[in-house]
Design an enzyme around this catalytic site. Sequence first.
Site, PDB file in Angstrom:
ATOM      1  CG  ASP A 268     -23.790  34.602  -0.725  1.00 44.51           C
ATOM      2  OD1 ASP A 268     -22.626  34.157  -0.670  1.00 44.51           O
ATOM      3  OD2 ASP A 268     -24.789  33.867  -0.881  1.00 44.51           O
ATOM      4  CB  SER A 269     -18.552  35.493   1.693  1.00 43.48           C
ATOM      5  OG  SER A 269     -18.003  36.268   0.643  1.00 43.48           O
TER       6      SER A 269
ATOM      7  CG  ASP B 246     -22.403  35.040  -4.659  1.00 47.38           C
ATOM      8  OD1 ASP B 246     -22.686  34.190  -5.523  1.00 47.38           O
ATOM      9  OD2 ASP B 246     -21.696  34.810  -3.673  1.00 47.38           O
TER      10      ASP B 246
ATOM     11  CE  LYS C 137     -20.326  32.632  -6.347  1.00 49.92           C
ATOM     12  NZ  LYS C 137     -21.193  31.801  -5.460  1.00 49.92           N
TER      13      LYS C 137
ATOM     14  CD  GLU D  13     -24.323  29.155  -2.614  1.00 48.86           C
ATOM     15  OE1 GLU D  13     -23.596  29.993  -2.071  1.00 48.86           O
ATOM     16  OE2 GLU D  13     -25.073  28.381  -1.964  1.00 48.86           O
TER      17      GLU D  13
ATOM     18  CD  GLU E 165     -17.484  27.163  -0.584  1.00 46.27           C
ATOM     19  OE1 GLU E 165     -17.282  27.526   0.594  1.00 46.27           O
ATOM     20  OE2 GLU E 165     -18.250  27.776  -1.359  1.00 46.27           O
TER      21      GLU E 165
END
Length: 287
Positions: A47-48, A86, A116, A118, A185
């Site tokens: 999602d960057s 993501d 993925k 978070e 991270e």
Amino acid sequence: MTSKPITTSEIRARKARGEKLVMCTAYDATFASILDTAGTDILLVGDSLGMVVQGHETTIPVTLDHMIYHTRAVTRGTKRAHVVGDMPFMSYKVSAEQALESAMRLMQEGRAHSVKLEGGQELAPTITRIIEAGIPVMGHIGLTPQSVHAMGGFKVQGRSSEDAQRILNDALALQDAGCFAIVLEGIPLDLAKEITSQLEIPTIGIGAGVHCDGQVLVCYDMLGMNEGFKPKFLKEYANLHEVIVGAVQNYADEVRAGTFPDESHSFKSKKLRLVEGEESKLYSTTA
């Protein structure tokens, strides 16, 4: 380097064999093909993209539909690498059922090989629910960009003993929930080393030091395309910003000078005389 598609089983086996994992972000088929050909093991459709593709200051504006679109493009350009999609902001934290539906769409519509998320211990039941449905999950702890406002910015996490213990507990909880790997991270090197030594599943670091089982970088960053972004953890392996700017300037100069296209870049043609009523006209067609 194996030519066989990289599976979650192979990713876990790499840790057992002591072989490092290489992960890069990718957002389109062209970059995916290049990175895949170069031997990247895992392609993260991160999602960057909200920051490096869409131009936002954070990843928060990225939607699930955006992620599905880009993940589908990446899988079209990939033959060997494992593609992780993501799950974007608020696509999985409302409920386990919402998370399962979002993961299902990334797999079915986006053609991801895994997803993925978070988050730490609080997400363990949700992750287990997704995995029980047959969808592999990669975890992500430490500095989690979707929580940037709650964290007060993009800051290194786990500096205090209390925070370090919390992140270690998060890692163990994600492993117990069934994750096949975890991204670490923005955490201190010693903490990443401790987590990696305690886990049976691979850790993939970004700003977490050399002791992780693998590393991930944003492709635009490591290729030097994101001018002005120079975090401490980043190593640029090329300066494509300079190369691309120079190439476009050369193109612009030649267009303005009338030297491009020249004869070698033009199609040969033949003339055909076509009659339309009483008028005769010449038409050029490519030969």
